[in-house]
Design an enzyme around this catalytic site. Sequence first.
Site, short mmCIF file in Angstrom:
data_model
loop_
_atom_site.label_atom_id
_atom_site.label_comp_id
_atom_site.label_asym_id
_atom_site.label_seq_id
_atom_site.Cartn_x
_atom_site.Cartn_y
_atom_site.Cartn_z
N HIS A 74 0.86 -1.20 0.00
CA HIS A 74 0.00 0.00 0.00
C HIS A 74 0.89 1.24 0.00
O HIS A 74 1.28 1.75 1.05
CB HIS A 74 -0.93 -0.02 1.22
CG HIS A 74 -1.97 1.06 1.21
ND1 HIS A 74 -3.26 0.84 0.78
CD2 HIS A 74 -1.91 2.36 1.56
CE1 HIS A 74 -3.95 1.96 0.89
NE2 HIS A 74 -3.16 2.90 1.36
N HIS B 156 1.49 5.14 -1.91
CA HIS B 156 0.99 6.19 -2.80
C HIS B 156 2.14 6.59 -3.72
O HIS B 156 2.80 7.62 -3.50
CB HIS B 156 0.47 7.36 -1.97
CG HIS B 156 -0.68 6.98 -1.10
ND1 HIS B 156 -1.97 6.87 -1.58
CD2 HIS B 156 -0.74 6.59 0.20
CE1 HIS B 156 -2.78 6.48 -0.61
NE2 HIS B 156 -2.06 6.29 0.48
N ASP C 246 1.86 2.67 3.83
CA ASP C 246 1.14 3.89 3.44
C ASP C 246 2.15 4.90 2.89
O ASP C 246 2.02 6.11 3.09
CB ASP C 246 0.36 4.47 4.63
CG ASP C 246 -0.82 5.34 4.20
OD1 ASP C 246 -1.17 5.32 3.00
OD2 ASP C 246 -1.38 6.03 5.06
ZN ZN Z 1 -5.62 5.21 3.32
#
Ligand code: ZN
Length: 381
Positions: free
Chosen positions: A64, A66, A290
């Site tokens: 996960h 970005h 994250d």
């Molecule tokens: Zn999130």
Amino acid sequence: MMLLIQNIDVYAPQHLGRKDVLTINDKIVRIAEPGTIPLITFLADATVIDGTGAVLTPGFIDCHVHVLGGGGEGGFANRTPEATVENLVKYGVTTVVGCLGTDGIGRDMCALVAKTKGLREQGISAYCYTGSYQIPVHTLTDSITKDIMMIEEIIGTGEIAVSDHRSSQPTFEEFARVAADTRLGGVLSGKAGIINIHMGDGPRCLDLVNRVLEETEIPASQFLPTHINRNEKLFREAIQYALKGGAVDFTGNEDIDYWETICDEVRVCYGMQRMLEAGVAPDRMTISSDGQGSLPIYSKDGEFLGMGVGQSSCLLKEIKECVFKTHIPFAVALAAITANPANILQLKGKGKIEEGYDADLCILDTSLNILKVIAKGKSVH
Ligand code: ZN
């Protein structure tokens, strides 16, 4: 391109003990007792590493991240930077799963798929989800199912936000439809078709997901809720959810003490210990970073101090805490960033040290610090 790592303590992630490991091009081709792979003529060009006193693990999977940067909340100036290969491999990550987040407009699916392809060209393995926080999902083609079927890099939908003030407040029907379309894309393409769910701080927690499991034929294996350790109430629900067979993704932290004391997060090592004690199967848990997401930092009095950025460095940090603080066996903790995400996301050839698997490897010292990282058979760090 051949690499022979000799006499190294192998965690595959299960503990295999001391072995010699041979890779040819981008594959692991042989795992054998130390000294039994002879350097005969055809191996004369092999790079040989003496692994005595070191530990070999699969390359880490950060499921996960970005990759295009995140944030933008509070204004355009808060947009965070893109992920770089250097910053991933430095921390042992050889496979990354990219996603959009709150902002699916300033960053879109064309850019995400392009970035994913770019990371592959730079030597690591990369996949992505279609969509962002929002429903309806902004896809690359005109449907979720088509995105998953026809775009090789796309393995599911996400991160879809629920129980969060930034989500699109999806109804049950809307949420169930996204899950169904994603599942169908997975079924038709032989991929996982996972719905990666951003869990917010709201009191409804996992309500929508639980309703889908109760009222439709879609199984728990279709979902991977993330940030499940963000508060105590959500975490307790996540234990029950995992006991039903659902997979759960912990979000790791770079500054673990800060997030536990100021933000009331459940520390990953304690959370994993509680899950195991409750009877959750160890293979249902993953940890992700994250990465590149924005992390607003507040003082004890709630004063905004600035914006931090998530980093993959937290993965190994959390594993070390699991091992040294809560005494979870290294093989169990390690699986949360290797074999478990590979299985749950059906990433073929990933997450294990096994003959025929991809030559994605980390060499660590016995204190679990990274010494060397190999992606697809090439030394990258
Ligand atoms: Zn999130």
